[in-house]
Design an enzyme around this catalytic site. Structure first.
Site, PDB file in Angstrom:
ATOM      1  N   PHE A  72       0.720  -1.180  -0.037  1.00 28.22           N
ATOM      2  CA  PHE A  72       0.150   0.069  -0.182  1.00 28.22           C
ATOM      3  C   PHE A  72       0.786   1.216   0.000  1.00 28.22           C
ATOM      4  O   PHE A  72       0.242   2.350   0.307  1.00 28.22           O
ATOM      5  CB  PHE A  72      -1.065   0.088   1.031  1.00 28.22           C
ATOM      6  CG  PHE A  72      -1.954  -0.985   1.159  1.00 28.22           C
ATOM      7  CD1 PHE A  72      -3.195  -1.083   0.415  1.00 28.22           C
ATOM      8  CD2 PHE A  72      -1.621  -2.372   1.787  1.00 28.22           C
ATOM      9  CE1 PHE A  72      -4.007  -1.844   0.443  1.00 28.22           C
ATOM     10  CE2 PHE A  72      -2.742  -3.407   1.648  1.00 28.22           C
ATOM     11  CZ  PHE A  72      -3.993  -3.099   0.976  1.00 28.22           C
ATOM     12  N   GLU A 116       3.897   6.320  -3.867  1.00 27.27           N
ATOM     13  CA  GLU A 116       5.183   6.828  -4.437  1.00 27.27           C
ATOM     14  C   GLU A 116       4.979   8.319  -3.982  1.00 27.27           C
ATOM     15  O   GLU A 116       4.097   8.930  -3.571  1.00 27.27           O
ATOM     16  CB  GLU A 116       4.995   6.840  -5.966  1.00 27.27           C
ATOM     17  CG  GLU A 116       5.223   5.495  -6.423  1.00 27.27           C
ATOM     18  CD  GLU A 116       5.369   5.402  -8.081  1.00 27.27           C
ATOM     19  OE1 GLU A 116       5.220   6.404  -8.640  1.00 27.27           O
ATOM     20  OE2 GLU A 116       4.764   4.473  -8.463  1.00 27.27           O
ATOM     21  N   PHE A 124      -7.987  13.295   0.415  1.00 24.77           N
ATOM     22  CA  PHE A 124      -8.053  12.803  -1.008  1.00 24.77           C
ATOM     23  C   PHE A 124      -9.182  13.343  -1.330  1.00 24.77           C
ATOM     24  O   PHE A 124      -9.754  12.459  -2.418  1.00 24.77           O
ATOM     25  CB  PHE A 124      -8.065  11.149  -1.055  1.00 24.77           C
ATOM     26  CG  PHE A 124      -7.143  10.570  -1.744  1.00 24.77           C
ATOM     27  CD1 PHE A 124      -5.718  10.664  -1.522  1.00 24.77           C
ATOM     28  CD2 PHE A 124      -7.451  10.024  -3.142  1.00 24.77           C
ATOM     29  CE1 PHE A 124      -4.937  10.204  -2.515  1.00 24.77           C
ATOM     30  CE2 PHE A 124      -6.488   9.547  -3.742  1.00 24.77           C
ATOM     31  CZ  PHE A 124      -5.366   9.568  -3.795  1.00 24.77           C
ATOM     32  N   CYS A 159      -0.853   2.484 -10.742  1.00 25.79           N
ATOM     33  CA  CYS A 159      -1.612   1.894 -10.099  1.00 25.79           C
ATOM     34  C   CYS A 159      -3.141   1.848 -10.417  1.00 25.79           C
ATOM     35  O   CYS A 159      -3.815   1.034 -10.874  1.00 25.79           O
ATOM     36  CB  CYS A 159      -1.352   1.834  -8.593  1.00 25.79           C
ATOM     37  SG  CYS A 159       0.377   1.240  -8.291  1.00 25.79           S
ATOM     38  N   ARG A 215       4.218   7.594 -15.276  1.00 28.85           N
ATOM     39  CA  ARG A 215       3.305   6.988 -15.917  1.00 28.85           C
ATOM     40  C   ARG A 215       1.774   7.004 -16.106  1.00 28.85           C
ATOM     41  O   ARG A 215       1.144   7.616 -14.789  1.00 28.85           O
ATOM     42  CB  ARG A 215       3.284   5.207 -15.183  1.00 28.85           C
ATOM     43  CG  ARG A 215       4.696   4.450 -15.726  1.00 28.85           C
ATOM     44  CD  ARG A 215       5.077   3.315 -14.774  1.00 28.85           C
ATOM     45  NE  ARG A 215       5.253   3.223 -13.626  1.00 28.85           N
ATOM     46  CZ  ARG A 215       5.687   2.439 -12.893  1.00 28.85           C
ATOM     47  NH1 ARG A 215       5.592   1.019 -13.329  1.00 28.85           N
ATOM     48  NH2 ARG A 215       5.795   2.445 -11.514  1.00 28.85           N
TER      49      ARG A 215
HETATM   50  N1  LIG Z   1       4.464   1.689  -7.663  1.00 28.43           N
HETATM   51  C1  LIG Z   1       3.548   1.689  -6.701  1.00 28.43           C
HETATM   52  O1  LIG Z   1       3.334   2.746  -6.070  1.00 28.43           O
HETATM   53  C2  LIG Z   1       2.845   0.443  -6.319  1.00 28.43           C
HETATM   54  C3  LIG Z   1       2.371   0.508  -5.069  1.00 28.43           C
HETATM   55  C4  LIG Z   1       1.783  -0.817  -4.652  1.00 28.43           C
HETATM   56  C5  LIG Z   1       1.616  -1.737  -5.450  1.00 28.43           C
HETATM   57  N2  LIG Z   1       2.210  -1.846  -6.593  1.00 28.43           N
HETATM   58  C6  LIG Z   1       2.451  -3.013  -7.529  1.00 28.43           C
HETATM   59  O2  LIG Z   1       3.543  -3.753  -7.327  1.00 28.43           O
HETATM   60  C7  LIG Z   1       3.940  -4.299  -8.616  1.00 28.43           C
HETATM   61  C8  LIG Z   1       5.145  -3.749  -8.983  1.00 28.43           C
HETATM   62  O3  LIG Z   1       5.165  -2.229  -9.171  1.00 28.43           O
HETATM   63  P1  LIG Z   1       6.109  -1.450  -9.465  1.00 28.43           P
HETATM   64  O4  LIG Z   1       5.762  -0.028  -9.751  1.00 28.43           O
HETATM   65  O5  LIG Z   1       7.175  -1.525  -8.441  1.00 28.43           O
HETATM   66  O6  LIG Z   1       6.828  -1.914 -10.885  1.00 28.43           O
HETATM   67  P2  LIG Z   1       8.350  -1.550 -11.663  1.00 28.43           P
HETATM   68  O7  LIG Z   1       7.614  -1.599 -13.085  1.00 28.43           O
HETATM   69  O8  LIG Z   1       8.786  -0.205 -11.169  1.00 28.43           O
HETATM   70  O9  LIG Z   1       9.311  -2.576 -11.365  1.00 28.43           O
HETATM   71  C9  LIG Z   1       9.222  -3.893 -11.628  1.00 28.43           C
HETATM   72  C10 LIG Z   1      10.522  -4.728 -11.741  1.00 28.43           C
HETATM   73  O10 LIG Z   1      10.231  -5.806 -11.975  1.00 28.43           O
HETATM   74  C11 LIG Z   1      11.337  -6.522 -12.818  1.00 28.43           C
HETATM   75  N3  LIG Z   1      10.990  -7.708 -13.499  1.00 28.43           N
HETATM   76  C12 LIG Z   1      10.214  -8.078 -14.402  1.00 28.43           C
HETATM   77  N4  LIG Z   1      10.211  -9.470 -14.578  1.00 28.43           N
HETATM   78  C13 LIG Z   1      11.244  -9.947 -13.888  1.00 28.43           C
HETATM   79  C14 LIG Z   1      11.712 -11.290 -13.460  1.00 28.43           C
HETATM   80  N5  LIG Z   1      11.047 -12.300 -13.987  1.00 28.43           N
HETATM   81  N6  LIG Z   1      12.589 -11.412 -12.546  1.00 28.43           N
HETATM   82  C15 LIG Z   1      12.814 -10.435 -11.815  1.00 28.43           C
HETATM   83  N7  LIG Z   1      12.523  -9.074 -11.967  1.00 28.43           N
HETATM   84  C16 LIG Z   1      11.584  -8.994 -12.971  1.00 28.43           C
HETATM   85  C17 LIG Z   1      11.595  -5.315 -13.902  1.00 28.43           C
HETATM   86  O11 LIG Z   1      12.714  -5.264 -14.408  1.00 28.43           O
HETATM   87  C18 LIG Z   1      11.319  -4.209 -13.154  1.00 28.43           C
HETATM   88  O12 LIG Z   1      12.519  -3.577 -12.421  1.00 28.43           O
HETATM   89  C19 LIG Z   1       2.740  -3.992  -9.412  1.00 28.43           C
HETATM   90  O13 LIG Z   1       2.057  -5.076  -9.581  1.00 28.43           O
HETATM   91  C20 LIG Z   1       2.102  -2.717  -8.894  1.00 28.43           C
HETATM   92  O14 LIG Z   1       0.708  -2.613  -9.318  1.00 28.43           O
HETATM   93  C21 LIG Z   1       2.848  -0.689  -7.193  1.00 28.43           C
END
Ligand SMILES: NC(=O)c1ccc[n+]([C@@H]2O[C@H](COP(=O)([O-])OP(=O)(O)OC[C@H]3O[C@@H](n4cnc5c(N)ncnc54)[C@H](O)[C@@H]3O)[C@@H](O)[C@H]2O)c1
Length: 458
Positions: free
Chosen positions: A161, A164, A261, A272, A342
């Site tokens: 949760f 960013e 919010f 997200c 994004r």
């Molecule tokens: N960004 C946010 O604020 C946030 C908050 C809560 C939940 N989430 C969720 O968390 C997940 C990740 O989001 P993020 O923003 O960190 O994504 P991101 O795109 O920043 O990072 C994902 C990473 O995974 C790596 N990756 C992909 N396939 C891989 C594999 N097979 N082995 C190892 N590494 C691999 C990619 O190279 C990348 O570095 C998503 O499902 C997103 O919805 C994101």
């Protein structure tokens, strides 16, 4: 850690979620290996260069690397061998039909299954549709069967949760830690892992796996709904002659509504909300349920992301009038304190302006590199090194992100740089009356330009 147990943890995916989780889990004392298949990212991390901008993260990574609790690797076998707990924190982007694409989650699950030699807790931290934990179990079981081995494992849902812009703070002091599991063994290990975050009070909420998965989507859908609701009210206020900022204060005072919010603006973006709403609508459709509210939230947002462009078009007297105009943009990130662009409203705006033949001069405190990564050396885009540089010769300024440094600018200096004194403010940062008195043409969101009854009388 005094009472807590030091655990070996592996995290697959070193993006916003994986890197922040890894650094914070190492900070409280666990031994963490972060694995990513992106070798450039890992090489940079080893050299102390972070792939994202997030307050407090750099110092945390540096300290924990130096003190030997945080390691980076591209070697999946090594990562699987290291951790008793294996986090999956890879991307789950929208597929063409709106559903979450689980190919990265599946690749990690299969990789864990290929290399594991003993019991593992596999934790889905990525945002994944309801039922994914069971699918993940099947994927793991299938590979183990192909290997001809039998090994115990549990798949747990532990959605993240963090916000960013405040990710480190959110991870270290979470509002809640959601753990979905039906396994007692996994429950004990997960409780132990998060024990350092529960000192002040118990924040962990254990529940069924499917409920945990849905909790993440429900939370994001509720937050997106609040934004779209306020944007709809803003559009009504604008047409009806009211001021949405006054209305916001008026409704926020009710504790059942609250002030959090409920800011109107130019729409939500980020990695997200847009994708998670699409996925939940898609899941609803699969079970024969028409999620009318979710679809409406999305539709309101899609329309809101183009309102700044429409305000420019209407001010200049038609889209054709934008040809050759220079539009300054303050703020490219989808929200302050992050470089993440994004689905950012700034992108919708810039792309519409380019299609209309206008040029953009943009400034963002941290997202400039990200803008260059996305758009390269675009002929319609000049990235400027300061907020006032972006105004040089501009026909209008548009504010897309409410960074602190845009809140009290020097309007006299701004006027000296700009060709025309026009501001389209997508975040309602300024007082309309003050700017109008100073000779600016000022448009904001949900604040009517209709005359008040008092004005009519005088
Ligand atoms: N960004 C946010 O604020 C946030 C908050 C809560 C939940 N989430 C969720 O968390 C997940 C990740 O989001 P993020 O923003 O960190 O994504 P991101 O795109 O920043 O990072 C994902 C990473 O995974 C790596 N990756 C992909 N396939 C891989 C594999 N097979 N082995 C190892 N590494 C691999 C990619 O190279 C990348 O570095 C998503 O499902 C997103 O919805 C994101």
């Amino acid at each position: 850690m005094s009472e807590s147990t030091i655990m070996n943890i592996s995290i697959f995916g070193t993006g916003y979620v994986g890197l922040v989780s890894g650094a914070c889990l190492a900070e409280v004392g666990h031994n963490v290996v972060c694995m990513d298949m992106d070798s450039i990212k890992i090489e940079k991390l080893k050299a102390g260069i972070l792939p994202i901008w997030e307050a407090g993260l750099e110092v945390l990574v540096e300290r924990n690397v130096t003190e030997g609790r945080l390691h980076f690797t591209t070697d999946a076998a090594y990562a699987v061998q290291h951790g008793q707990v294996q986090f999956i924190a890879v991307g789950t982007p929208s597929d063409e039909d709106g559903s979450a694409d689980l190919k990265y989650v599946r690749a990690v699950a299969e990789s864990i299954a290929r290399h594991m030699q003993d019991y593992k807790v596999i934790v889905n931290k990525s945002t994944v549709p309801v039922g994914t934990a069971y699918k993940t179990s099947d994927w793991v079981a299938q590979v183990l069967a192909e290997r001809g081995v039998s090994m115990p494992f549990d798949v747990v849902s532990n959605p993240e949760f963090l916000k960013e812009g405040a990710a480190v703070k959110d991870f270290l002091k979470p509002d809640r830690i959601i753990i979905g599991t039906e396994s007692e063994r996994a429950k004990i290990l997960m409780h132990e892992l998060y024990e350092p975050f529960n000192r002040n009070r118990e924040r962990t909420i254990f529940m069924g796996v499917r409920s945990a998965e849905l909790t993440k989507y429900a939370a994001n859908s509720m937050l997106a709904t609040k934004i779209s609701f306020m944007n709809e009210m803003a559009n009504l206020a604008e047409g009806l002659g009211a001021d949405i900022e006054e209305v916001r204060k008026g409704i926020g005072a009710d504790p059942r509504i609250g002030y959090y919010f409920i800011y109107p603006g130019c729409g939500y973006g980020g990695s997200c909300f847009p994708k998670d709403l699409k996925e939940l609508s898609h899941s609803a459709q699969k079970i024969g349920y028409n999620a009318k509210l979710l679809k409406a939230v999305e539709a309101v947002n899609d329309a809101q992301k183009v309102i700044l462009f429409h305000k420019l078009v209407s001010h200049f007297g038609g889209e054709a009038q934008l040809v050759g105009k220079t539009i300054a943009i303050w703020g490219l990130a989808f929200k302050p304190d992050t470089d993440d662009m994004r689905e950012a409203p700034s992108r919708t705006l810039m792309e519409a302006l380019w299609r209309s033949g206008a040029k953009v001069q943009a400034y963002d405190p941290v997202a400039m590199e990200e803008a260059e990564r996305i758009y390269g050396k675009h002929s319609g885009l000049t990235l400027c090194s300061g907020k006032y540089f972006a105004l040089h010769g501009a026909d209008a300024l548009v504010i897309c992100t409410e960074w602190q440094q845009f809140r009290v600018p020097d309007f006299t200096e701004m006027a000296m740089h700009m060709r025309r004194k026009v501001i389209v403010d997508g975040r309602n940062l300024y007082q309309p009356e003050k700017l109008q008195t100073e000779g600016w043409t000022y448009f904001s969101v949900g604040r009517s330009t209709l005359l008040s009854p008092t004005t009519h009388r005088t």
